[in-house]
Motif scaffolding. Structure first.
Motif, PDB file in Angstrom:
ATOM      1  N   ARG A   1      29.313 -33.727  -3.015  1.00  0.00           N
ATOM      2  CA  ARG A   1      29.983 -32.465  -3.798  1.00  0.00           C
ATOM      3  C   ARG A   1      31.146 -31.928  -3.255  1.00  0.00           C
ATOM      4  NH1 ARG A   1      27.631 -26.888  -5.254  1.00  0.00           N
ATOM      5  NH2 ARG A   1      25.879 -27.305  -4.006  1.00  0.00           N
ATOM      6  N   ALA A   2      31.134 -31.896  -1.889  1.00  0.00           N
ATOM      7  CA  ALA A   2      32.305 -31.172  -1.164  1.00  0.00           C
ATOM      8  C   ALA A   2      33.503 -32.249  -1.223  1.00  0.00           C
ATOM      9  CB  ALA A   2      31.848 -31.201   0.547  1.00  0.00           C
ATOM     10  N   ILE A   3      33.332 -33.662  -1.134  1.00  0.00           N
ATOM     11  CA  ILE A   3      34.226 -34.525  -1.082  1.00  0.00           C
ATOM     12  C   ILE A   3      35.020 -34.453  -2.653  1.00  0.00           C
ATOM     13  CG2 ILE A   3      34.911 -36.969  -1.152  1.00  0.00           C
ATOM     14  CD1 ILE A   3      34.758 -36.202   1.733  1.00  0.00           C
ATOM     15  N   GLY A   4      34.089 -34.388  -3.507  1.00  0.00           N
ATOM     16  CA  GLY A   4      34.881 -34.482  -4.840  1.00  0.00           C
ATOM     17  C   GLY A   4      35.653 -33.142  -5.142  1.00  0.00           C
TER      18      GLY A   4
ATOM     19  N   ILE B   1      41.416 -27.229  14.008  1.00  0.00           N
ATOM     20  CA  ILE B   1      40.000 -26.851  13.309  1.00  0.00           C
ATOM     21  C   ILE B   1      39.943 -25.832  12.216  1.00  0.00           C
ATOM     22  CG2 ILE B   1      37.656 -26.414  13.905  1.00  0.00           C
ATOM     23  CD1 ILE B   1      37.846 -27.531  16.673  1.00  0.00           C
ATOM     24  N   ALA B   2      39.646 -26.105  11.074  1.00  0.00           N
ATOM     25  CA  ALA B   2      39.543 -25.278   9.939  1.00  0.00           C
ATOM     26  C   ALA B   2      38.178 -25.064   9.762  1.00  0.00           C
ATOM     27  CB  ALA B   2      40.560 -25.662   8.772  1.00  0.00           C
ATOM     28  N   PHE B   3      37.779 -23.535   9.798  1.00  0.00           N
ATOM     29  CA  PHE B   3      36.547 -23.230   9.162  1.00  0.00           C
ATOM     30  C   PHE B   3      36.569 -22.621   8.080  1.00  0.00           C
ATOM     31  CE2 PHE B   3      33.338 -20.534   8.626  1.00  0.00           C
ATOM     32  CZ  PHE B   3      31.851 -21.275   8.787  1.00  0.00           C
ATOM     33  N   THR B   4      35.914 -22.892   6.946  1.00  0.00           N
ATOM     34  CA  THR B   4      35.843 -22.123   5.765  1.00  0.00           C
ATOM     35  C   THR B   4      34.701 -21.638   5.128  1.00  0.00           C
ATOM     36  OG1 THR B   4      36.799 -22.672   3.292  1.00  0.00           O
ATOM     37  CG2 THR B   4      35.880 -24.528   4.550  1.00  0.00           C
ATOM     38  N   GLY B   5      34.541 -20.124   5.185  1.00  0.00           N
ATOM     39  CA  GLY B   5      33.273 -19.654   4.731  1.00  0.00           C
ATOM     40  C   GLY B   5      33.508 -18.099   4.706  1.00  0.00           C
ATOM     41  N   GLY B   6      33.018 -17.510   3.646  1.00  0.00           N
ATOM     42  CA  GLY B   6      33.297 -15.956   3.676  1.00  0.00           C
ATOM     43  C   GLY B   6      31.762 -15.437   3.618  1.00  0.00           C
ATOM     44  N   SER B   7      31.339 -14.749   2.814  1.00  0.00           N
ATOM     45  CA  SER B   7      29.926 -14.311   2.724  1.00  0.00           C
ATOM     46  C   SER B   7      29.405 -14.527   1.411  1.00  0.00           C
ATOM     47  CB  SER B   7      29.888 -12.669   3.079  1.00  0.00           C
ATOM     48  OG  SER B   7      28.530 -12.236   3.005  1.00  0.00           O
ATOM     49  N   ASN B   8      28.374 -15.102   1.110  1.00  0.00           N
ATOM     50  CA  ASN B   8      27.904 -15.468  -0.345  1.00  0.00           C
ATOM     51  C   ASN B   8      26.595 -14.516  -0.653  1.00  0.00           C
ATOM     52  OD1 ASN B   8      25.921 -16.413   1.202  1.00  0.00           O
ATOM     53  ND2 ASN B   8      25.945 -18.519   0.466  1.00  0.00           N
ATOM     54  N   ALA B   9      26.620 -13.326   0.297  1.00  0.00           N
ATOM     55  CA  ALA B   9      25.654 -12.395  -0.127  1.00  0.00           C
ATOM     56  C   ALA B   9      25.479 -11.640  -1.326  1.00  0.00           C
ATOM     57  CB  ALA B   9      25.420 -11.359   1.240  1.00  0.00           C
ATOM     58  N   VAL B  10      24.494 -11.255  -2.125  1.00  0.00           N
ATOM     59  CA  VAL B  10      24.810 -10.680  -3.229  1.00  0.00           C
ATOM     60  C   VAL B  10      24.049  -9.378  -3.164  1.00  0.00           C
ATOM     61  CG1 VAL B  10      23.747 -10.688  -5.782  1.00  0.00           C
ATOM     62  CG2 VAL B  10      24.473 -12.833  -4.614  1.00  0.00           C
ATOM     63  N   LEU B  11      23.164  -9.201  -2.625  1.00  0.00           N
ATOM     64  CA  LEU B  11      22.508  -7.634  -2.607  1.00  0.00           C
ATOM     65  C   LEU B  11      22.886  -7.076  -1.164  1.00  0.00           C
ATOM     66  CD1 LEU B  11      19.001  -8.648  -3.564  1.00  0.00           C
ATOM     67  CD2 LEU B  11      20.504  -7.852  -5.143  1.00  0.00           C
ATOM     68  N   TYR B  12      23.227  -7.502  -0.262  1.00  0.00           N
ATOM     69  CA  TYR B  12      23.476  -6.957   0.967  1.00  0.00           C
ATOM     70  C   TYR B  12      24.756  -7.409   1.763  1.00  0.00           C
ATOM     71  CZ  TYR B  12      18.277  -6.419   0.788  1.00  0.00           C
ATOM     72  OH  TYR B  12      16.961  -6.206   0.214  1.00  0.00           O
ATOM     73  N   ASP B  13      25.497  -6.362   2.331  1.00  0.00           N
ATOM     74  CA  ASP B  13      26.820  -6.633   3.041  1.00  0.00           C
ATOM     75  C   ASP B  13      26.301  -7.191   4.515  1.00  0.00           C
ATOM     76  OD1 ASP B  13      28.393  -5.420   0.946  1.00  0.00           O
ATOM     77  OD2 ASP B  13      27.982  -3.449   1.829  1.00  0.00           O
TER      78      ASP B  13
ATOM     79  N   THR C   1      31.499 -24.138  -2.776  1.00  0.00           N
ATOM     80  CA  THR C   1      32.214 -25.257  -2.434  1.00  0.00           C
ATOM     81  C   THR C   1      33.829 -25.358  -2.885  1.00  0.00           C
ATOM     82  OG1 THR C   1      30.302 -26.403  -2.095  1.00  0.00           O
ATOM     83  CG2 THR C   1      32.145 -27.712  -1.813  1.00  0.00           C
ATOM     84  N   VAL C   2      33.936 -25.100  -4.346  1.00  0.00           N
ATOM     85  CA  VAL C   2      35.175 -25.094  -4.987  1.00  0.00           C
ATOM     86  C   VAL C   2      36.105 -24.363  -4.332  1.00  0.00           C
ATOM     87  CG1 VAL C   2      36.389 -24.357  -7.117  1.00  0.00           C
ATOM     88  CG2 VAL C   2      34.138 -25.324  -7.146  1.00  0.00           C
ATOM     89  N   GLU C   3      35.998 -22.934  -3.950  1.00  0.00           N
ATOM     90  CA  GLU C   3      36.653 -21.935  -3.178  1.00  0.00           C
ATOM     91  C   GLU C   3      37.230 -22.550  -1.709  1.00  0.00           C
ATOM     92  OE1 GLU C   3      35.103 -18.237  -3.557  1.00  0.00           O
ATOM     93  OE2 GLU C   3      35.532 -18.036  -5.722  1.00  0.00           O
ATOM     94  N   ASN C   4      35.857 -23.345  -1.073  1.00  0.00           N
ATOM     95  CA  ASN C   4      36.371 -23.757   0.220  1.00  0.00           C
ATOM     96  C   ASN C   4      37.437 -24.871   0.065  1.00  0.00           C
ATOM     97  OD1 ASN C   4      32.735 -24.247   0.808  1.00  0.00           O
ATOM     98  ND2 ASN C   4      34.014 -22.916   1.596  1.00  0.00           N
ATOM     99  N   ALA C   5      37.222 -25.663  -0.882  1.00  0.00           N
ATOM    100  CA  ALA C   5      38.451 -26.748  -1.229  1.00  0.00           C
ATOM    101  C   ALA C   5      39.675 -26.239  -1.654  1.00  0.00           C
ATOM    102  CB  ALA C   5      38.018 -27.786  -2.019  1.00  0.00           C
ATOM    103  N   ARG C   6      39.844 -25.110  -2.301  1.00  0.00           N
ATOM    104  CA  ARG C   6      40.929 -24.507  -2.616  1.00  0.00           C
ATOM    105  C   ARG C   6      41.838 -23.641  -1.521  1.00  0.00           C
ATOM    106  NH1 ARG C   6      39.428 -21.835  -7.930  1.00  0.00           N
ATOM    107  NH2 ARG C   6      39.370 -23.839  -8.380  1.00  0.00           N
ATOM    108  N   PHE C   7      41.200 -22.777  -1.238  1.00  0.00           N
ATOM    109  CA  PHE C   7      41.454 -22.009  -0.247  1.00  0.00           C
ATOM    110  C   PHE C   7      41.843 -22.641   1.054  1.00  0.00           C
ATOM    111  CE2 PHE C   7      38.774 -18.415  -2.295  1.00  0.00           C
ATOM    112  CZ  PHE C   7      39.771 -18.315  -3.397  1.00  0.00           C
TER     113      PHE C   7
END
Length: 262
Positions: A195-198, A122-134, A165-171
């Protein structure tokens, strides 16, 4: 640079935000004595009514949700990739709790899939996409949640750098290094699946769709109005932003077409 530009563009591409700005422009123009102010304000109000009460959001979302049906359940996959988007990383970081969003089904489905295919990675992919808050990263929250489901840590591959999503696929491809002939499933919201499949295809990672988090019942919702403006606006925002994301990714070469095929 792309991340911050995408965030700004995403804000403006949401119809609720665009209509609000249009209405404010109309009010300012009216206060300054411009005759166009009334027309701008009226257009904003009509737009709010159409986007909030008509079936527009369903009409836009349904083709995305129905684009990729679920893959066959057999043979068992070598692995399952789960995209982030299920966690509120800002609130979770502050509260030190796992806080889910309305895309929580991306995670809850894994409990069943992990039991169904006990040998699958099981591979989970996701960091943090917050801009203003940590906040926390989605990967660390996913690890806590999956372990609470009884999934052993050694089955997990966690990717915590990606912000889109681009980085999800690449990393993810770099981490799991899929072998030729291996079968991998991709779990994400049904409307986001094209978009994810693409993106995964563009990175040379062949995955099969396992959509979750459906927002419409299907074609029958094409004529179903909303009972509140807020519900309709939310649905329309999700649909328009996904279509804009698809076209933008196509223009930038991240996917091979404006609506990837199964």
């Amino acid at each position: 640079m792309f991340f911050h530009a995408a965030k700004a563009f995403g804000f403006l591409s949401a119809p609720s935000n665009a209509l609000l700005l249009l209405g404010l422009a109309g009010v300012v123009a009216s206060l300054l004595g411009y005759r166009a102010g009334f027309a701008l304000t009226t257009a904003a109000l009509v737009g709010f009514a159409l986007a909030g009460l008509s079936p527009l959001g369903n009409l836009l979302l349904n083709p995305l949700e129905d684009r990729f049906p679920r893959a066959a359940g057999e043979p068992a996959p070598a692995g399952i990739v789960v995209l982030g988007g299920s966690f509120d990383t800002v609130v979770a970081g502050a509260r030190k709790e796992v806080v889910l969003t309305d895309a929580a089904e991306r995670m809850t489905e894994i409990a069943e899939l992990a039991r169904r295919w006990p040998e699958a990675r099981i591979a989970f992919t996701g960091g943090s996409n917050a801009v203003l808050y940590d906040g926390a990263t989605e990967a660390e929250l996913a690890a806590r949640m999956l372990e609470s489901f009884g999934v052993p840590r050694e089955r997990l591959t966690l990717e915590s750098r990606s912000r889109n999503t681009v980085e999800n696929a690449r990393f993810t491809r770099e981490l799991v290094t899929p072998k030729p002939g291996e079968r991998w499933m991709l779990v994400t919201s049904a409307y986001h699946m094209p978009r994810a499949i693409g993106c995964f295809r563009k990175e040379g990672f062949d995955v099969e769709a396992w959509p979750v988090d459906y927002r419409t019942r299907g074609p029958e919702d094409a004529f179903r109005p909303f009972s509140s403006v807020s519900a309709g606006l939310r649905r329309t925002d999700v649909a328009v932003r996904e279509w804009v994301g698809l076209v933008t990714y196509w223009a930038l070469g991240y996917v091979d077409g404006p609506l990837p095929r199964p």
